[in-house]
Design a protein around this motif. Structure first.
Motif, PDB file in Angstrom:
ATOM      1  N   TYR A 109       4.711 -10.020  -2.130  1.00  0.00           N
ATOM      2  CA  TYR A 109       3.739  -8.783  -1.930  1.00  0.00           C
ATOM      3  C   TYR A 109       2.633  -8.783  -3.198  1.00  0.00           C
ATOM      4  O   TYR A 109       1.539  -8.387  -2.956  1.00  0.00           O
ATOM      5  CB  TYR A 109       4.783  -7.657  -2.483  1.00  0.00           C
ATOM      6  CG  TYR A 109       4.120  -6.428  -2.458  1.00  0.00           C
ATOM      7  CD1 TYR A 109       3.516  -5.407  -1.446  1.00  0.00           C
ATOM      8  CD2 TYR A 109       3.881  -5.802  -3.843  1.00  0.00           C
ATOM      9  CE1 TYR A 109       3.121  -4.387  -1.627  1.00  0.00           C
ATOM     10  CE2 TYR A 109       3.432  -4.416  -3.853  1.00  0.00           C
ATOM     11  CZ  TYR A 109       3.070  -3.658  -2.893  1.00  0.00           C
ATOM     12  OH  TYR A 109       2.312  -2.489  -2.962  1.00  0.00           O
ATOM     13  N   THR A 110       2.961  -9.251  -4.335  1.00  0.00           N
ATOM     14  CA  THR A 110       1.811  -9.350  -5.320  1.00  0.00           C
ATOM     15  C   THR A 110       0.736 -10.452  -4.853  1.00  0.00           C
ATOM     16  O   THR A 110      -0.403 -10.420  -5.365  1.00  0.00           O
ATOM     17  CB  THR A 110       2.585  -9.438  -6.913  1.00  0.00           C
ATOM     18  OG1 THR A 110       3.270 -10.920  -6.582  1.00  0.00           O
ATOM     19  CG2 THR A 110       3.277  -8.474  -7.094  1.00  0.00           C
ATOM     20  N   ASN A 113       0.310  -6.862   0.533  1.00  0.00           N
ATOM     21  CA  ASN A 113       0.172  -6.860   2.258  1.00  0.00           C
ATOM     22  C   ASN A 113       1.798  -6.476   2.343  1.00  0.00           C
ATOM     23  O   ASN A 113       2.600  -7.318   2.757  1.00  0.00           O
ATOM     24  CB  ASN A 113      -0.214  -8.044   2.346  1.00  0.00           C
ATOM     25  CG  ASN A 113       0.008  -8.093   4.070  1.00  0.00           C
ATOM     26  OD1 ASN A 113       0.386  -7.093   4.731  1.00  0.00           O
ATOM     27  ND2 ASN A 113      -0.977  -8.976   4.738  1.00  0.00           N
ATOM     28  N   ILE A 114       2.025  -5.019   2.280  1.00  0.00           N
ATOM     29  CA  ILE A 114       3.211  -4.461   2.758  1.00  0.00           C
ATOM     30  C   ILE A 114       3.724  -4.682   4.178  1.00  0.00           C
ATOM     31  O   ILE A 114       5.032  -5.033   4.277  1.00  0.00           O
ATOM     32  CB  ILE A 114       3.250  -2.747   2.481  1.00  0.00           C
ATOM     33  CG1 ILE A 114       4.978  -2.525   2.234  1.00  0.00           C
ATOM     34  CG2 ILE A 114       2.551  -2.237   3.369  1.00  0.00           C
ATOM     35  CD1 ILE A 114       5.570  -2.905   1.178  1.00  0.00           C
ATOM     36  N   GLY A 115       2.692  -4.993   5.253  1.00  0.00           N
ATOM     37  CA  GLY A 115       3.042  -5.284   6.467  1.00  0.00           C
ATOM     38  C   GLY A 115       4.007  -6.415   6.674  1.00  0.00           C
ATOM     39  O   GLY A 115       4.615  -6.845   7.283  1.00  0.00           O
ATOM     40  N   LEU A 116       3.086  -7.658   5.863  1.00  0.00           N
ATOM     41  CA  LEU A 116       3.705  -9.078   5.650  1.00  0.00           C
ATOM     42  C   LEU A 116       5.175  -8.957   5.268  1.00  0.00           C
ATOM     43  O   LEU A 116       5.987  -9.427   5.744  1.00  0.00           O
ATOM     44  CB  LEU A 116       2.982  -9.902   5.168  1.00  0.00           C
ATOM     45  CG  LEU A 116       3.210 -11.209   4.707  1.00  0.00           C
ATOM     46  CD1 LEU A 116       3.447 -12.140   6.286  1.00  0.00           C
ATOM     47  CD2 LEU A 116       2.380 -12.128   3.694  1.00  0.00           C
ATOM     48  N   LEU A 167      11.265  -3.503  -3.363  1.00  0.00           N
ATOM     49  CA  LEU A 167      10.556  -4.492  -4.098  1.00  0.00           C
ATOM     50  C   LEU A 167      10.947  -3.897  -5.484  1.00  0.00           C
ATOM     51  O   LEU A 167      10.236  -4.587  -6.451  1.00  0.00           O
ATOM     52  CB  LEU A 167       9.008  -4.041  -3.815  1.00  0.00           C
ATOM     53  CG  LEU A 167       8.689  -4.918  -2.479  1.00  0.00           C
ATOM     54  CD1 LEU A 167       7.146  -4.259  -2.120  1.00  0.00           C
ATOM     55  CD2 LEU A 167       8.659  -6.481  -2.456  1.00  0.00           C
ATOM     56  N   GLY A 168      11.442  -2.859  -5.774  1.00  0.00           N
ATOM     57  CA  GLY A 168      11.610  -2.414  -7.250  1.00  0.00           C
ATOM     58  C   GLY A 168      10.316  -1.992  -7.921  1.00  0.00           C
ATOM     59  O   GLY A 168      10.219  -2.002  -8.936  1.00  0.00           O
ATOM     60  N   MET A 184      -0.393  -1.145 -11.421  1.00  0.00           N
ATOM     61  CA  MET A 184      -1.110  -1.114 -10.351  1.00  0.00           C
ATOM     62  C   MET A 184      -2.460  -0.216 -10.250  1.00  0.00           C
ATOM     63  O   MET A 184      -3.610  -0.502  -9.827  1.00  0.00           O
ATOM     64  CB  MET A 184      -0.557  -1.287  -9.031  1.00  0.00           C
ATOM     65  CG  MET A 184       0.459  -2.340  -8.546  1.00  0.00           C
ATOM     66  SD  MET A 184       1.059  -2.147  -7.057  1.00  0.00           S
ATOM     67  CE  MET A 184       2.656  -3.192  -7.226  1.00  0.00           C
ATOM     68  N   LEU A 185      -2.303   1.045 -10.514  1.00  0.00           N
ATOM     69  CA  LEU A 185      -2.947   2.080 -10.592  1.00  0.00           C
ATOM     70  C   LEU A 185      -4.120   1.845 -11.681  1.00  0.00           C
ATOM     71  O   LEU A 185      -5.286   2.076 -11.526  1.00  0.00           O
ATOM     72  CB  LEU A 185      -2.319   3.559 -10.660  1.00  0.00           C
ATOM     73  CG  LEU A 185      -1.716   4.076  -9.578  1.00  0.00           C
ATOM     74  CD1 LEU A 185      -0.837   5.059 -10.093  1.00  0.00           C
ATOM     75  CD2 LEU A 185      -2.762   4.445  -8.467  1.00  0.00           C
ATOM     76  N   ASP A 186      -3.982   1.178 -12.623  1.00  0.00           N
ATOM     77  CA  ASP A 186      -4.733   0.768 -13.768  1.00  0.00           C
ATOM     78  C   ASP A 186      -5.992  -0.205 -13.351  1.00  0.00           C
ATOM     79  O   ASP A 186      -6.868  -0.357 -13.731  1.00  0.00           O
ATOM     80  CB  ASP A 186      -4.077   0.381 -15.013  1.00  0.00           C
ATOM     81  CG  ASP A 186      -3.323   1.550 -15.739  1.00  0.00           C
ATOM     82  OD1 ASP A 186      -3.750   2.605 -15.608  1.00  0.00           O
ATOM     83  OD2 ASP A 186      -2.552   1.058 -16.615  1.00  0.00           O
TER      84      ASP A 186
END
Length: 195
Positions: A152-153, A158-161, A178-179, A188-190
């Motif tokens: 993911y990171t 890529n959440i689909g993957l 994914l916790g 992530m928002l930062d």
């Protein structure tokens, strides 16, 4: 009380866990390789344990590039790509040969090679690693969750993957898996430029 198993997000802790699995157990190479295969294939521990030697290696001990299985829990087909763990599997093959462990199972029990290591036995291994490293969030799903988190990171989220690799049917299930706690979301928002 049910333990909250989380992915290993810190690369230094991941290395410590891998070193502990490999070096602090009699069957360390097996325990380490289980973790690496689970992390790279994102399989549930039950599916990792059910892998047979001839699923992964040809008759000459060469690692196959892909393995086709059906997930035990869901029955869904799953095509596993083994290239990311080829080197680990090659070292594991050598370990099996040098220890004269012959079994139909990829990860045999060291006390009875007619059987594979059980999920309960591997849970005890992970619990001991947690005790040795003072980590309270390790369990049998640590490898799957860690692999999912790293995909993911490193795939630009890529959440689909990740959903596809986990064989999940919903994005919400995958995000929960994914916790992604509040601190992760804020981090992530930062990094987002909202203009």
């Amino acid at each position: 009380m049910r333990q909250n198993v989380l992915p290993i997000k810190d690369s230094n802790i991941l290395k410590d866990v891998q070193d502990c699995l490999k070096n602090d157990f009699k069957a360390g190479q097996r325990n380490y390789t289980i973790f690496q295969v689970g992390k790279a294939t994102l399989l549930r521990v039950s599916d990792v344990m059910r892998l047979k030697l001839n699923d992964v290696f040809d008759h000459n001990g060469i690692v196959k590039s892909t393995v086709f299985i059906h997930d035990k829990k869901t029955g869904k087909p799953n095509n596993l790509y083994l290239a990311p763990v080829k080197s680990d599997l090659e070292k594991y093959w050598q370990w099996l040969q040098s220890n004269e462990l012959q079994s139909e199972w990829l990860f045999p029990s060291t006390t009875n090679s007619d059987r594979h290591i059980t999920e309960k036995q591997y849970y005890k291994v992970m619990a001991k690693v947690g005790d040795l490293l003072n980590l309270n969030y390790l369990g049998t799903h640590t490898m799957r969750k860690t692999g999912a988190y790293r995909v993911y990171t490193q795939s630009n989220h890529n959440i689909g993957l990740v959903m596809s690799l986990l064989n999940h049917s919903s994005e919400a299930m995958t995000l929960s898996y994914l916790g992604l706690d509040q601190a992760s979301k804020q981090e992530m928002l930062d990094s987002i430029d909202f203009g």
